[in-house]
Design a protein around this motif. Structure first.
Motif, PDB file in Angstrom:
ATOM      1  N   LYS A 108      -6.044   1.234   3.925  1.00 53.73           N
ATOM      2  CA  LYS A 108      -6.591   0.072   3.213  1.00 53.73           C
ATOM      3  C   LYS A 108      -8.106  -0.014   3.369  1.00 53.73           C
ATOM      4  O   LYS A 108      -8.819  -0.390   2.436  1.00 53.73           O
ATOM      5  CB  LYS A 108      -5.922  -1.208   3.724  1.00 53.73           C
ATOM      6  N   ARG A 109      -8.606   0.353   4.544  1.00 55.65           N
ATOM      7  CA  ARG A 109     -10.042   0.261   4.788  1.00 55.65           C
ATOM      8  C   ARG A 109     -10.827   1.250   3.941  1.00 55.65           C
ATOM      9  O   ARG A 109     -11.890   0.918   3.399  1.00 55.65           O
ATOM     10  CB  ARG A 109     -10.335   0.493   6.269  1.00 55.65           C
ATOM     11  N   TYR A 110     -10.320   2.466   3.812  1.00 56.85           N
ATOM     12  CA  TYR A 110     -11.094   3.516   3.150  1.00 56.85           C
ATOM     13  C   TYR A 110     -10.657   3.794   1.717  1.00 56.85           C
ATOM     14  O   TYR A 110     -11.332   4.523   1.003  1.00 56.85           O
ATOM     15  CB  TYR A 110     -11.032   4.804   3.978  1.00 56.85           C
ATOM     16  N   LEU A 111      -9.553   3.205   1.290  1.00 58.26           N
ATOM     17  CA  LEU A 111      -9.101   3.439  -0.081  1.00 58.26           C
ATOM     18  C   LEU A 111      -9.947   2.685  -1.085  1.00 58.26           C
ATOM     19  O   LEU A 111     -10.253   3.189  -2.168  1.00 58.26           O
ATOM     20  CB  LEU A 111      -7.627   3.030  -0.219  1.00 58.26           C
ATOM     21  N   GLY A 112     -10.320   1.466  -0.749  1.00 57.50           N
ATOM     22  CA  GLY A 112     -11.058   0.647  -1.696  1.00 57.50           C
ATOM     23  C   GLY A 112     -10.116  -0.003  -2.701  1.00 57.50           C
ATOM     24  O   GLY A 112      -8.899  -0.058  -2.512  1.00 57.50           O
ATOM     25  N   ASP A 113     -10.673  -0.465  -3.790  1.00 59.04           N
ATOM     26  CA  ASP A 113      -9.899  -1.183  -4.805  1.00 59.04           C
ATOM     27  C   ASP A 113      -9.301  -0.189  -5.798  1.00 59.04           C
ATOM     28  O   ASP A 113      -9.868   0.096  -6.847  1.00 59.04           O
ATOM     29  CB  ASP A 113     -10.805  -2.190  -5.526  1.00 59.04           C
ATOM     30  N   ARG A 114      -8.145   0.347  -5.449  1.00 61.57           N
ATOM     31  CA  ARG A 114      -7.451   1.303  -6.317  1.00 61.57           C
ATOM     32  C   ARG A 114      -5.973   0.923  -6.348  1.00 61.57           C
ATOM     33  O   ARG A 114      -5.130   1.545  -5.701  1.00 61.57           O
ATOM     34  CB  ARG A 114      -7.642   2.730  -5.808  1.00 61.57           C
ATOM     35  N   PRO A 115      -5.629  -0.109  -7.115  1.00 65.03           N
ATOM     36  CA  PRO A 115      -4.273  -0.660  -7.078  1.00 65.03           C
ATOM     37  C   PRO A 115      -3.189   0.295  -7.558  1.00 65.03           C
ATOM     38  O   PRO A 115      -2.023   0.127  -7.212  1.00 65.03           O
ATOM     39  CB  PRO A 115      -4.375  -1.889  -7.987  1.00 65.03           C
ATOM     40  N   ARG A 116      -3.530   1.276  -8.364  1.00 71.07           N
ATOM     41  CA  ARG A 116      -2.527   2.204  -8.886  1.00 71.07           C
ATOM     42  C   ARG A 116      -2.567   3.556  -8.184  1.00 71.07           C
ATOM     43  O   ARG A 116      -2.098   4.555  -8.716  1.00 71.07           O
ATOM     44  CB  ARG A 116      -2.719   2.395 -10.387  1.00 71.07           C
ATOM     45  N   ALA A 117      -3.113   3.581  -7.009  1.00 72.41           N
ATOM     46  CA  ALA A 117      -3.233   4.841  -6.277  1.00 72.41           C
ATOM     47  C   ALA A 117      -1.858   5.391  -5.910  1.00 72.41           C
ATOM     48  O   ALA A 117      -0.918   4.647  -5.630  1.00 72.41           O
ATOM     49  CB  ALA A 117      -4.075   4.635  -5.024  1.00 72.41           C
ATOM     50  N   LYS A 118      -1.775   6.718  -5.911  1.00 68.41           N
ATOM     51  CA  LYS A 118      -0.538   7.406  -5.544  1.00 68.41           C
ATOM     52  C   LYS A 118      -0.719   8.065  -4.182  1.00 68.41           C
ATOM     53  O   LYS A 118      -1.702   8.770  -3.951  1.00 68.41           O
ATOM     54  CB  LYS A 118      -0.173   8.464  -6.590  1.00 68.41           C
ATOM     55  N   ALA A 119       0.237   7.823  -3.306  1.00 67.83           N
ATOM     56  CA  ALA A 119       0.172   8.364  -1.951  1.00 67.83           C
ATOM     57  C   ALA A 119       1.327   9.322  -1.714  1.00 67.83           C
ATOM     58  O   ALA A 119       2.435   9.120  -2.218  1.00 67.83           O
ATOM     59  CB  ALA A 119       0.215   7.236  -0.925  1.00 67.83           C
ATOM     60  N   ALA A 120       1.063  10.363  -0.931  1.00 68.24           N
ATOM     61  CA  ALA A 120       2.104  11.312  -0.541  1.00 68.24           C
ATOM     62  C   ALA A 120       2.123  11.431   0.971  1.00 68.24           C
ATOM     63  O   ALA A 120       1.084  11.649   1.599  1.00 68.24           O
ATOM     64  CB  ALA A 120       1.858  12.681  -1.170  1.00 68.24           C
ATOM     65  N   ASP A 121       3.307  11.281   1.536  1.00 75.11           N
ATOM     66  CA  ASP A 121       3.510  11.514   2.965  1.00 75.11           C
ATOM     67  C   ASP A 121       4.088  12.916   3.106  1.00 75.11           C
ATOM     68  O   ASP A 121       5.217  13.177   2.684  1.00 75.11           O
ATOM     69  CB  ASP A 121       4.461  10.460   3.536  1.00 75.11           C
ATOM     70  N   LEU A 122       3.320  13.819   3.695  1.00 71.58           N
ATOM     71  CA  LEU A 122       3.744  15.210   3.824  1.00 71.58           C
ATOM     72  C   LEU A 122       4.627  15.367   5.055  1.00 71.58           C
ATOM     73  O   LEU A 122       4.169  15.239   6.184  1.00 71.58           O
ATOM     74  CB  LEU A 122       2.520  16.127   3.930  1.00 71.58           C
ATOM     75  N   GLY A 123       5.896  15.662   4.815  1.00 71.25           N
ATOM     76  CA  GLY A 123       6.862  15.685   5.902  1.00 71.25           C
ATOM     77  C   GLY A 123       7.236  14.265   6.254  1.00 71.25           C
ATOM     78  O   GLY A 123       6.952  13.778   7.350  1.00 71.25           O
ATOM     79  N   SER A 124       7.876  13.574   5.304  1.00 76.45           N
ATOM     80  CA  SER A 124       8.053  12.121   5.408  1.00 76.45           C
ATOM     81  C   SER A 124       9.144  11.690   6.373  1.00 76.45           C
ATOM     82  O   SER A 124       9.306  10.497   6.628  1.00 76.45           O
ATOM     83  CB  SER A 124       8.334  11.533   4.019  1.00 76.45           C
ATOM     84  N   GLY A 125       9.917  12.637   6.919  1.00 77.45           N
ATOM     85  CA  GLY A 125      10.876  12.304   7.968  1.00 77.45           C
ATOM     86  C   GLY A 125      11.887  11.262   7.547  1.00 77.45           C
ATOM     87  O   GLY A 125      12.585  11.411   6.546  1.00 77.45           O
ATOM     88  N   ASP A 126      11.940  10.163   8.299  1.00 77.30           N
ATOM     89  CA  ASP A 126      12.930   9.123   8.013  1.00 77.30           C
ATOM     90  C   ASP A 126      12.449   8.109   6.984  1.00 77.30           C
ATOM     91  O   ASP A 126      13.130   7.123   6.715  1.00 77.30           O
ATOM     92  CB  ASP A 126      13.347   8.410   9.300  1.00 77.30           C
ATOM     93  N   GLY A 127      11.274   8.327   6.406  1.00 78.55           N
ATOM     94  CA  GLY A 127      10.809   7.495   5.301  1.00 78.55           C
ATOM     95  C   GLY A 127      10.085   6.223   5.687  1.00 78.55           C
ATOM     96  O   GLY A 127       9.688   5.444   4.817  1.00 78.55           O
ATOM     97  N   ARG A 128       9.840   6.011   6.968  1.00 77.90           N
ATOM     98  CA  ARG A 128       9.241   4.740   7.389  1.00 77.90           C
ATOM     99  C   ARG A 128       7.834   4.540   6.835  1.00 77.90           C
ATOM    100  O   ARG A 128       7.463   3.431   6.437  1.00 77.90           O
ATOM    101  CB  ARG A 128       9.239   4.638   8.915  1.00 77.90           C
TER     102      ARG A 128
END
Length: 206
Positions: A66-86
């Motif tokens: 949140k601190r470094y993303l800035g105002d990008r409400p439609r941003a797409k994030a990927a968790d590489l090796g997402s494990g149990d999905g938390r």
């Protein structure tokens, strides 16, 4: 039937029971070994083994996003090796379109159940080897990798991510990039600023 016949019958039954007991134990051990290979062996060879991020680490990673993303409400994030999905669920709860890329079939099944139960429409789990997935569509990459794959992953992210993309790495640093920020072994990178001599070391409290 005399007494000796009864003894012979009992001995036969005992031997048969012992045989089936041994066979059952062997089958259970084989099944456990196969599950171990699927759960740990394949991910270890093809990616990173499953390692759980603590709630505290997850919270700090979200704060840094949140601190470094800035105002990008439609941003797409990927968790590489997402494990149990938390972390996928946590990113989705913060308004991001969150995708988990996981190679372990059991963790994919489990995390999909968690996502379905939680109900967000912006959280997705994919069974995939993230080293073989084109990551250019993502604005944010979060990961908990392992040391032996960071060099290869660094080259992949450098080649595929767009300028301005944010990378949050838990515990392991990239070998040639300088983070723009660091807190409690969580390293923050931005593609447009790599490499950069500038580095901010945050204190332990956000």
């Amino acid at each position: 039937m005399d007494f000796s016949d009864l003894n012979s019958l009992q001995l036969f039954i005992d031997e048969q029971s012992l045989f089936y007991f041994i066979v059952t134990i062997e089958l259970i051990l084989i099944l456990v070994l196969l599950l171990f290979i699927i759960y740990f062996g394949i991910p270890f060879v093809r990616g990173a083994p499953f390692a759980v991020s603590t709630p505290g680490k997850t919270k700090k990673m979200l704060e840094l996003v949140k601190r470094y993303l800035g105002d990008r409400p439609r941003a797409k994030a990927a968790d590489l090796g997402s494990g149990d999905g938390r972390l996928v669920l946590a990113l989705a709860a913060n308004g991001l379109e969150a995708h988990g890329l996981e190679i372990n079939p059991f963790l994919v099944w489990y995390s999909r159940r968690k996502v379905k139960k939680a109900g967000p429409e912006n959280a997705f789990i994919h069974r995939a080897d993230y080293l073989k997935v084109n990551l250019s569509e993502y604005d944010i990459i979060v990961l908990f990798g392992v040391f032996y794959m960071m060099d290869r992953l660094e080259q992949k992210l450098k080649n595929e991510l767009r300028p301005g993309a944010l990378i949050i790495s838990n515990y392991f640093r990239f070998p040639h990039w300088q983070p723009i920020a660091e807190q409690d072994k969580i390293f923050v990178y931005r593609i447009e600023r790599i490499p950069s001599p500038r580095r901010i070391v945050l204190n332990s409290g956000i």
